[in-house]
Write a protein that holds these residues in place. Structure first.
Motif, PDB file in Angstrom:
ATOM      1  N   LYS A 100      37.822  47.213  35.235  1.00 17.54           N
ATOM      2  CA  LYS A 100      36.996  47.511  34.061  1.00 17.54           C
ATOM      3  C   LYS A 100      35.832  48.385  34.510  1.00 17.54           C
ATOM      4  CE  LYS A 100      38.965  44.246  31.348  1.00 17.54           C
ATOM      5  NZ  LYS A 100      40.227  44.081  32.012  1.00 17.54           N
ATOM      6  N   ASP A 101      35.586  49.448  33.766  1.00 20.99           N
ATOM      7  CA  ASP A 101      34.556  50.412  34.134  1.00 20.99           C
ATOM      8  C   ASP A 101      33.180  49.772  34.292  1.00 20.99           C
ATOM      9  OD1 ASP A 101      33.818  53.255  34.546  1.00 20.99           O
ATOM     10  OD2 ASP A 101      32.609  52.906  32.734  1.00 20.99           O
ATOM     11  N   VAL A 102      32.797  48.925  33.354  1.00 14.55           N
ATOM     12  CA  VAL A 102      31.466  48.313  33.405  1.00 14.55           C
ATOM     13  C   VAL A 102      31.323  47.396  34.626  1.00 14.55           C
ATOM     14  CG1 VAL A 102      32.030  46.359  31.892  1.00 14.55           C
ATOM     15  CG2 VAL A 102      29.683  47.179  32.029  1.00 14.55           C
ATOM     16  N   VAL A 103      32.389  46.726  35.014  1.00 19.34           N
ATOM     17  CA  VAL A 103      32.349  45.838  36.183  1.00 19.34           C
ATOM     18  C   VAL A 103      32.240  46.664  37.459  1.00 19.34           C
ATOM     19  CG1 VAL A 103      33.624  44.105  37.498  1.00 19.34           C
ATOM     20  CG2 VAL A 103      33.645  44.040  34.991  1.00 19.34           C
ATOM     21  N   ALA A 104      33.054  47.695  37.571  1.00 16.15           N
ATOM     22  CA  ALA A 104      33.020  48.553  38.760  1.00 16.15           C
ATOM     23  C   ALA A 104      31.646  49.211  38.910  1.00 16.15           C
ATOM     24  CB  ALA A 104      34.119  49.609  38.672  1.00 16.15           C
ATOM     25  N   ARG A 105      31.089  49.670  37.779  1.00 18.36           N
ATOM     26  CA  ARG A 105      29.761  50.293  37.823  1.00 18.36           C
ATOM     27  C   ARG A 105      28.705  49.316  38.317  1.00 18.36           C
ATOM     28  NH1 ARG A 105      28.432  51.624  32.529  1.00 18.36           N
ATOM     29  NH2 ARG A 105      30.597  51.931  32.014  1.00 18.36           N
ATOM     30  N   MET A 106      28.775  48.077  37.842  1.00 17.04           N
ATOM     31  CA  MET A 106      27.808  47.051  38.256  1.00 17.04           C
ATOM     32  C   MET A 106      27.959  46.743  39.742  1.00 17.04           C
ATOM     33  SD  MET A 106      25.312  45.040  37.574  1.00 17.04           S
ATOM     34  CE  MET A 106      25.194  44.751  35.827  1.00 17.04           C
ATOM     35  N   GLN A 107      29.177  46.651  40.221  1.00 23.76           N
ATOM     36  CA  GLN A 107      29.401  46.366  41.637  1.00 23.76           C
ATOM     37  C   GLN A 107      28.827  47.482  42.503  1.00 23.76           C
ATOM     38  OE1 GLN A 107      33.657  45.809  41.698  1.00 23.76           O
ATOM     39  NE2 GLN A 107      33.495  43.622  41.244  1.00 23.76           N
ATOM     40  N   VAL A 108      29.068  48.724  42.129  1.00 24.41           N
ATOM     41  CA  VAL A 108      28.540  49.858  42.891  1.00 24.41           C
ATOM     42  C   VAL A 108      27.015  49.878  42.830  1.00 24.41           C
ATOM     43  CG1 VAL A 108      28.399  52.389  42.965  1.00 24.41           C
ATOM     44  CG2 VAL A 108      30.616  51.269  42.707  1.00 24.41           C
ATOM     45  N   GLU A 109      26.449  49.628  41.661  1.00 25.15           N
ATOM     46  CA  GLU A 109      24.990  49.612  41.509  1.00 25.15           C
ATOM     47  C   GLU A 109      24.361  48.545  42.399  1.00 25.15           C
ATOM     48  OE1 GLU A 109      21.199  50.524  40.459  1.00 25.15           O
ATOM     49  OE2 GLU A 109      23.000  51.693  39.982  1.00 25.15           O
ATOM     50  N   MET A 110      24.963  47.378  42.467  1.00 28.28           N
ATOM     51  CA  MET A 110      24.410  46.309  43.294  1.00 28.28           C
ATOM     52  C   MET A 110      24.492  46.657  44.777  1.00 28.28           C
ATOM     53  SD  MET A 110      25.547  42.946  41.197  1.00 28.28           S
ATOM     54  CE  MET A 110      24.321  41.861  41.906  1.00 28.28           C
ATOM     55  N   VAL A 111      25.584  47.260  45.193  1.00 28.23           N
ATOM     56  CA  VAL A 111      25.712  47.670  46.588  1.00 28.23           C
ATOM     57  C   VAL A 111      24.677  48.739  46.918  1.00 28.23           C
ATOM     58  CG1 VAL A 111      27.219  48.866  48.246  1.00 28.23           C
ATOM     59  CG2 VAL A 111      28.131  47.027  46.812  1.00 28.23           C
ATOM     60  N   LYS A 112      24.485  49.689  46.030  1.00 32.90           N
ATOM     61  CA  LYS A 112      23.465  50.744  46.250  1.00 32.90           C
ATOM     62  C   LYS A 112      22.073  50.123  46.392  1.00 32.90           C
ATOM     63  CE  LYS A 112      25.606  54.689  43.939  1.00 32.90           C
ATOM     64  NZ  LYS A 112      25.511  55.598  42.778  1.00 32.90           N
ATOM     65  N   ARG A 113      21.753  49.154  45.554  1.00 35.60           N
ATOM     66  CA  ARG A 113      20.427  48.531  45.614  1.00 35.60           C
ATOM     67  C   ARG A 113      20.242  47.784  46.939  1.00 35.60           C
ATOM     68  NH1 ARG A 113      18.655  46.342  39.678  1.00 35.60           N
ATOM     69  NH2 ARG A 113      19.068  48.278  38.595  1.00 35.60           N
ATOM     70  N   VAL A 114      21.274  47.122  47.405  1.00 40.05           N
ATOM     71  CA  VAL A 114      21.180  46.418  48.687  1.00 40.05           C
ATOM     72  C   VAL A 114      20.989  47.413  49.819  1.00 40.05           C
ATOM     73  CG1 VAL A 114      22.470  45.027  50.356  1.00 40.05           C
ATOM     74  CG2 VAL A 114      22.433  44.358  47.945  1.00 40.05           C
ATOM     75  N   LEU A 115      21.740  48.497  49.802  1.00 40.69           N
ATOM     76  CA  LEU A 115      21.648  49.491  50.861  1.00 40.69           C
ATOM     77  C   LEU A 115      20.301  50.202  50.864  1.00 40.69           C
ATOM     78  CD1 LEU A 115      25.220  51.044  50.722  1.00 40.69           C
ATOM     79  CD2 LEU A 115      24.300  49.483  52.450  1.00 40.69           C
ATOM     80  N   ASN A 116      19.682  50.362  49.702  1.00 39.07           N
ATOM     81  CA  ASN A 116      18.395  51.044  49.608  1.00 39.07           C
ATOM     82  C   ASN A 116      17.188  50.136  49.829  1.00 39.07           C
ATOM     83  OD1 ASN A 116      19.535  53.566  49.103  1.00 39.07           O
ATOM     84  ND2 ASN A 116      19.676  53.157  46.904  1.00 39.07           N
ATOM     85  N   SER A 117      17.438  48.842  49.954  1.00 40.19           N
ATOM     86  CA  SER A 117      16.283  47.950  50.122  1.00 40.19           C
ATOM     87  C   SER A 117      15.986  47.674  51.577  1.00 40.19           C
ATOM     88  CB  SER A 117      16.523  46.624  49.412  1.00 40.19           C
ATOM     89  OG  SER A 117      17.623  45.942  49.967  1.00 40.19           O
TER      90      SER A 117
END
Length: 117
Positions: A100-117
């Motif tokens: 599902k597009d919304v799920v995949a987007r959320m997963q990528v967003e969370m990974v990006k936030r972890v990597l940027n913190s």
């Protein structure tokens, strides 16, 4: 002779108070994920709930602070739903179908936030 013991739980005023405090944090409904197209049906929703509660069990997080079974009226029928904390809601999103597009987007967003913190 077969004897069955049924364990009943009695709630103390302290338990009731703690449940009341926990319920204040349950600001989402699992059925919202159906509307947001994270899940297609109640079976997928149930699987996401199961996965999210498994995460809580693994991490020793109290379920009563994150999930509560409720019953709601929908199209003239009574259906089971869950009230969720913000954390439980996000756990359900990331544990839903990644096709599902919304799920995949959320997963990528969370990974990006972890990597940027």
């Amino acid at each position: 002779m077969l004897v069955t013991f049924e364990q009943t739980r009695t709630y103390s005023p302290l338990d009731e108070f703690l449940d009341s405090l926990a319920e204040q944090q349950l600001t989402y409904y699992a059925s919202d994920l159906l509307e947001k197209r994270c899940c297609d049906n109640i079976e997928e929703l149930g699987q996401a709930v199961r996965r999210a509660t498994e995460v809580c069990h693994t991490m020793h997080l109290p379920l009563r602070e994150n999930f509560k079974v409720v019953y709601r009226s929908q199209n003239g029928e009574v259906v089971q739903d869950w009230r969720l904390s913000p954390m439980a809601y996000l756990l359900m999103v990331i544990n839903s179908d990644s096709h599902k597009d919304v799920v995949a987007r959320m997963q990528v967003e969370m990974v990006k936030r972890v990597l940027n913190s």
